[in-house]
Design an enzyme around this catalytic site. Structure first.
Site, PDB file in Angstrom:
ATOM      1  N   PRO A   9       0.791  -1.227   0.000  1.00  0.00           N
ATOM      2  CA  PRO A   9       0.000   0.000   0.000  1.00  0.00           C
ATOM      3  C   PRO A   9       0.829   1.286   0.000  1.00  0.00           C
ATOM      4  CG  PRO A   9      -0.180  -1.155   2.106  1.00  0.00           C
ATOM      5  CD  PRO A   9       0.486  -2.090   1.150  1.00  0.00           C
ATOM      6  N   ASN A  10       0.386   2.201  -0.831  1.00  0.00           N
ATOM      7  CA  ASN A  10       0.932   3.561  -0.923  1.00  0.00           C
ATOM      8  C   ASN A  10       2.283   3.659  -1.641  1.00  0.00           C
ATOM      9  OD1 ASN A  10      -1.273   4.807   0.597  1.00  0.00           O
ATOM     10  ND2 ASN A  10      -0.415   3.700   2.345  1.00  0.00           N
ATOM     11  N   TYR A  22      10.679   9.204   1.827  1.00  0.00           N
ATOM     12  CA  TYR A  22      10.756   8.233   0.731  1.00  0.00           C
ATOM     13  C   TYR A  22      11.406   8.774  -0.544  1.00  0.00           C
ATOM     14  CZ  TYR A  22       7.606   5.733   3.844  1.00  0.00           C
ATOM     15  OH  TYR A  22       7.067   5.114   4.941  1.00  0.00           O
ATOM     16  N   ASN A  73       8.204  -5.283  -1.011  1.00  0.00           N
ATOM     17  CA  ASN A  73       8.077  -4.224  -0.015  1.00  0.00           C
ATOM     18  C   ASN A  73       6.614  -4.260   0.428  1.00  0.00           C
ATOM     19  OD1 ASN A  73       7.840  -1.970   1.532  1.00  0.00           O
ATOM     20  ND2 ASN A  73       8.885  -0.585   0.108  1.00  0.00           N
ATOM     21  N   ALA A  76       3.025  -0.985   4.808  1.00  0.00           N
ATOM     22  CA  ALA A  76       2.426  -1.030   6.151  1.00  0.00           C
ATOM     23  C   ALA A  76       2.022  -2.446   6.574  1.00  0.00           C
ATOM     24  CB  ALA A  76       1.216  -0.096   6.205  1.00  0.00           C
ATOM     25  N   GLU A  97      12.746  -9.147   1.663  1.00  0.00           N
ATOM     26  CA  GLU A  97      11.939  -8.035   2.193  1.00  0.00           C
ATOM     27  C   GLU A  97      12.747  -6.752   2.026  1.00  0.00           C
ATOM     28  OE1 GLU A  97      11.788  -8.169   6.459  1.00  0.00           O
ATOM     29  OE2 GLU A  97      10.380  -6.495   6.616  1.00  0.00           O
ATOM     30  N   HIS A  99      12.696  -2.363   2.388  1.00  0.00           N
ATOM     31  CA  HIS A  99      12.066  -1.099   2.799  1.00  0.00           C
ATOM     32  C   HIS A  99      12.942   0.051   2.334  1.00  0.00           C
ATOM     33  CE1 HIS A  99       9.160  -3.267   5.133  1.00  0.00           C
ATOM     34  NE2 HIS A  99      10.162  -4.007   5.585  1.00  0.00           N
ATOM     35  N   ARG A 106      12.734   4.197  12.992  1.00  0.00           N
ATOM     36  CA  ARG A 106      11.457   4.927  12.990  1.00  0.00           C
ATOM     37  C   ARG A 106      10.581   4.501  14.186  1.00  0.00           C
ATOM     38  NH1 ARG A 106       8.989   4.982   7.142  1.00  0.00           N
ATOM     39  NH2 ARG A 106       7.685   6.544   8.162  1.00  0.00           N
TER      40      ARG A 106
HETATM   41  C1  DQA Z   1       8.086   1.171   4.014  1.00  0.00           C
HETATM   42  C2  DQA Z   1       8.131   1.338   5.531  1.00  0.00           C
HETATM   43  C3  DQA Z   1       6.788   1.007   6.134  1.00  0.00           C
HETATM   44  O1  DQA Z   1       6.825   1.162   7.543  1.00  0.00           O
HETATM   45  C4  DQA Z   1       5.727   1.947   5.593  1.00  0.00           C
HETATM   46  O2  DQA Z   1       4.465   1.602   6.100  1.00  0.00           O
HETATM   47  C5  DQA Z   1       5.721   2.026   4.117  1.00  0.00           C
HETATM   48  C6  DQA Z   1       6.993   1.994   3.383  1.00  0.00           C
HETATM   49  C7  DQA Z   1       9.410   1.577   3.336  1.00  0.00           C
HETATM   50  O3  DQA Z   1       9.586   1.242   2.180  1.00  0.00           O
HETATM   51  O4  DQA Z   1      10.248   2.245   3.958  1.00  0.00           O
HETATM   52  O5  DQA Z   1       4.672   2.218   3.495  1.00  0.00           O
HETATM   53  O6  DQA Z   1       7.877  -0.212   3.722  1.00  0.00           O
END
Ligand code: DQA
Length: 143
Positions: A9-10, A22, A73, A76, A97, A99, A106
């Protein structure tokens, strides 16, 4: 070798969402960067992004028998999803995995990763280059 890059997501809002965390690179340019890297390395790549946990589970299951490695990735859902953990375990495909941000520095709720237990490697805080590192790792891993 065929890799699937799955984003949660996002991530489709890269370049727009919280650029201080980001960066300003867009989702579209991230995909171009990954595609170029894979072309140079003779790797077939497919992309999937969803804001829906179940759709991500469906995609992981769909990789079974077709894909040699997954770069994910989970965004959330990293911090909440047992379903993604179980899906990665179920298919048994080597999964990295990744990020973009350094989640280890964080909020407390970002310190938990359910999916990590099923992954062969975790890369955090290397920006979008982390995706390329994950692909390089999988290339060696699945040899
Ligand atoms: C993320 C880190 C996650 O905590 C966050 O919810 C994201 C992006 C990252 O790529 O740093 O949406 O996965």
């Amino acid at each position: 070798m065929k890799i699937c890059v799955i984003n949660g997501p996002n991530i489709n809002f890269l370049g727009i969402r919280e650029p201080d965390i980001y960066g300003r690179e867009t989702y579209k340019s991230l995909l171009e960067k990954i595609k170029n890297h894979c072309d140079k390395n003779g790797i077939d790549v497919e992309f999937f992004q969803s804001n829906h946990e179940g759709a991500m589970v469906d995609k992981i299951q769909d990789c079974y028998g077709k894909i040699d490695g997954i770069v994910m990735n989970p965004a959330a859902y990293t911090h909440t999803s047992v379903a993604l953990l179980d899906a990665v375990k179920a298919v048994g495909i080597p999964t990295v995995e990744i990020h973009i941000s350094d989640v280890s520095k964080r909020e407390d709720f970002r310190q938990v990763s359910f999916v990590r237990a099923a992954c062969v490697k975790t890369i955090v805080g290397h920006g979008t280059d982390g995706y390329l590192e994950a692909i390089d790792f999988l290339k060696e891993y699945v040899k």
